[in-house]
Enzyme design. Sequence first.
Site, PDB file in Angstrom:
ATOM      1  N   LYS A  40       0.846  -1.199   0.000  1.00 44.90           N
ATOM      2  CA  LYS A  40       0.000   0.000   0.000  1.00 44.90           C
ATOM      3  C   LYS A  40       0.877   1.243   0.000  1.00 44.90           C
ATOM      4  O   LYS A  40       2.041   1.215   0.409  1.00 44.90           O
ATOM      5  CB  LYS A  40      -0.936   0.007   1.219  1.00 44.90           C
ATOM      6  N   ASP A  74      -2.294  -1.648  10.024  1.00 45.78           N
ATOM      7  CA  ASP A  74      -2.442  -1.645   8.566  1.00 45.78           C
ATOM      8  C   ASP A  74      -3.094  -2.916   8.036  1.00 45.78           C
ATOM      9  O   ASP A  74      -3.488  -2.972   6.862  1.00 45.78           O
ATOM     10  CB  ASP A  74      -1.073  -1.475   7.892  1.00 45.78           C
TER      11      ASP A  74
END
Length: 281
Positions: free
Chosen positions: A11, A138
């Site tokens: 990401k 995350d």
Amino acid sequence: MDSLTLSANAKINLYLDVAGRRADGYHLLETVMHTVSLCDRVTLTKTGKSGIEISCSDPLIPCNEKNIAYKCASAFFEKTGICDGGVSINIIKNIPSEAGMGGGSADGAAALTGLNRLFFADLSENDLISIGARIGADIPFCIKGGCGYCTGIGEIIEPLPKISGTVLIGKGNTGISTPEAFGKIDSAGFRIGTEGIKDIFGNVRSLGDIAPYCRNIFDDIACLDEVSHIKKIMTDNGAVCSLMTGSGSAVFGLYESETSAEKAYELLKQYGYFSALCSLV
């Protein structure tokens, strides 16, 4: 089904601000994250015996209880009560470590998703997110993927429309300590505070639209020559914007032209930096 292989996508943070701090010391974030095609490959195989085995292509990654995929697998078996489950998890690393790209979290998310399928546990996505959130902030986003506006410590996710475009990743040899980075933010005492950032990213149509709003508070306090050099190479060669992701030290550049991105990619390689061409997915 005794084995399956999943992509564990990295990401990037298109926007990242620290909005405050909880009483327990965790920092509150406001961030827009997007998955990219750069990914690790995670293969899960039933072993027919109890226990979790980890192997990894990167010798610097721990292959024991400290590994995030191991922690996720352990939490999965505890949640489901599957006591005769044994699994071997092999991780082929392509995402750079200590980069702010969520590599370990992506591996953990893939482990949870894969185990759910491999053992027919029938846990919902929210169940998997709940397990992952206890291990790493995350991991929930890595489970959902796409584009999301994330708050809390990063685990509260509101999906946003995906954006298309070419992304160039660059990383030098110097890392940034996450605790040190947050310490600098606390000492500086400033916030970006862009109003309406969720709506801005929710209504964009092109990379050019989002470029003026891409910002990372950690980028503002980073003092690494390599980071500055990589950003300059990218912006000098057509990137509509370039900044660090997460607390660093990886840098991404967004490109409307693949040709420009390829030129910058080659330059990064010439300087000995890690470089990867990928796309927003």
